[in-house]
Design an enzyme around this catalytic site. Structure first.
Site, short mmCIF file in Angstrom:
data_model
loop_
_atom_site.label_atom_id
_atom_site.label_comp_id
_atom_site.label_asym_id
_atom_site.label_seq_id
_atom_site.Cartn_x
_atom_site.Cartn_y
_atom_site.Cartn_z
N ASP A 143 37.42 40.09 -38.20
CA ASP A 143 38.42 39.81 -37.31
C ASP A 143 38.67 40.36 -36.49
OD1 ASP A 143 40.39 37.68 -37.24
OD2 ASP A 143 42.21 39.02 -38.69
N ILE A 196 38.52 44.46 -46.37
CA ILE A 196 39.67 44.94 -47.04
C ILE A 196 40.68 43.87 -47.74
CG2 ILE A 196 42.10 44.95 -45.14
CD1 ILE A 196 39.55 45.23 -42.86
N1 AR6 Z 1 29.49 41.06 -38.78
C1 AR6 Z 1 29.23 40.25 -40.14
N2 AR6 Z 1 29.86 41.46 -41.37
C2 AR6 Z 1 31.12 42.09 -40.22
C3 AR6 Z 1 31.24 42.44 -39.87
C4 AR6 Z 1 30.41 41.28 -38.39
N3 AR6 Z 1 30.29 42.38 -37.38
N4 AR6 Z 1 32.08 43.38 -39.49
C5 AR6 Z 1 32.79 43.17 -41.40
N5 AR6 Z 1 32.01 42.33 -41.59
P1 AR6 Z 1 36.52 42.25 -44.08
P2 AR6 Z 1 38.02 40.04 -45.10
C6 AR6 Z 1 31.95 42.74 -43.05
O1 AR6 Z 1 37.58 43.08 -44.42
O2 AR6 Z 1 38.06 41.21 -46.55
C7 AR6 Z 1 40.95 41.80 -41.19
O3 AR6 Z 1 42.10 42.48 -41.26
C8 AR6 Z 1 32.76 43.78 -44.11
O4 AR6 Z 1 31.74 44.66 -44.06
O5 AR6 Z 1 36.57 42.12 -42.12
O6 AR6 Z 1 38.43 38.88 -45.44
C9 AR6 Z 1 41.42 39.96 -41.48
O7 AR6 Z 1 42.33 40.03 -40.55
C10 AR6 Z 1 32.40 43.06 -45.13
O8 AR6 Z 1 31.80 42.65 -46.11
O9 AR6 Z 1 37.19 40.74 -44.31
C11 AR6 Z 1 42.48 39.94 -43.13
O10 AR6 Z 1 43.28 40.78 -43.02
C12 AR6 Z 1 33.06 41.49 -44.97
O11 AR6 Z 1 32.79 41.13 -43.35
C13 AR6 Z 1 41.25 40.74 -43.90
O12 AR6 Z 1 40.89 42.12 -42.66
C14 AR6 Z 1 34.51 40.42 -44.84
O13 AR6 Z 1 35.71 41.93 -44.46
C15 AR6 Z 1 40.50 40.41 -44.49
O14 AR6 Z 1 39.95 40.59 -45.34
#
Ligand code: AR6
Length: 176
Positions: free
Chosen positions: A33, A124
């Site tokens: 995000d 997260i």
């Molecule tokens: N490209 C692709 N994947 C990514 C990237 C990127 N640039 N950055 C991170 N990931 P998360 P959630 C991966 O935590 O669990 C936020 O604060 C990461 O390694 O982004 O749904 C929101 O505002 C992981 O495998 O999302 C919410 O509060 C995946 O994306 C909360 O986090 C998802 O990790 C949502 O948590």
């Protein structure tokens, strides 16, 4: 509808739409995000604020999705969806199924022919990545005529090779 599984950064994809693993506030956060908002610039936040002032005054519920223009990103659309948060007791697979389905429905509604997904809830929000991958694979295998008709490519963009391997296993992709 072709399904591709790649390692990479979702902010650097040439798909018509990318999916954001957002939170209900739609006002940004960490993880993917944060990366999407940084890459998209202030216009994306302005679109999200507008939604919060109009149709989504209470925020976007878990399992729902909504599309906005993508600001400076190379895509036309960002589809924001809110995955279930394992740490808050949201353990029902149907919530994650809903994220994938609603995001693809939103893609159809805006006419996006290609869509990139991150591993929703696998960061997260604390879900087991293998469970996220299994649910993604099952949801796409169940299919939907509208997706088949208007979406040419669904791309899963995983942030590291080990996560890519987890998705390849779930989708039955053989590695060379
Ligand atoms: N490209 C692709 N994947 C990514 C990237 C990127 N640039 N950055 C991170 N990931 P998360 P959630 C991966 O935590 O669990 C936020 O604060 C990461 O390694 O982004 O749904 C929101 O505002 C992981 O495998 O999302 C919410 O509060 C995946 O994306 C909360 O986090 C998802 O990790 C949502 O948590």
């Amino acid at each position: 509808m072709e399904i591709r599984i790649v390692t990479g950064d979702i902010t650097r994809q040439d798909t018509d739409a990318i999916v954001n693993a957002a939170n209900s506030s739609l006002l940004g956060g960490g993880g993917v995000d944060g990366a999407i908002h940084r890459a998209a610039g202030p216009d994306l936040l302005a679109h999200c604020r507008k939604l919060r002032e109009t149709t989504l005054r209470d925020g976007l519920p878990v399992g729902k999705a909504v599309a906005t223009p993508a600001g400076r990103l190379p895509n036309d659309w960002v589809i924001h969806t809110v995955g279930p948060n394992w740490h808050q007791g949201q353990h029902e697979p149907r919530l994650l199924v809903s994220c994938f389905r609603e995001s693809l429905d939103a893609a159809v509604a805006v006419g996006a022919r290609s869509v990139a997904f991150p591993a929703i809830s696998a960061g997260i929000y604390g879900w087991d990545p293998a469970e996220v991958a299994r649910i993604a694979a099952e949801t796409l295998a169940a299919g939907n005529p509208a997706w088949e008709e208007s979406i040419e490519e669904v791309r899963f963009v995983l942030f590291n090779p080990s996560l890519t391997a987890v998705f390849e296993d779930a989708f039955g992709v053989s590695r060379a």
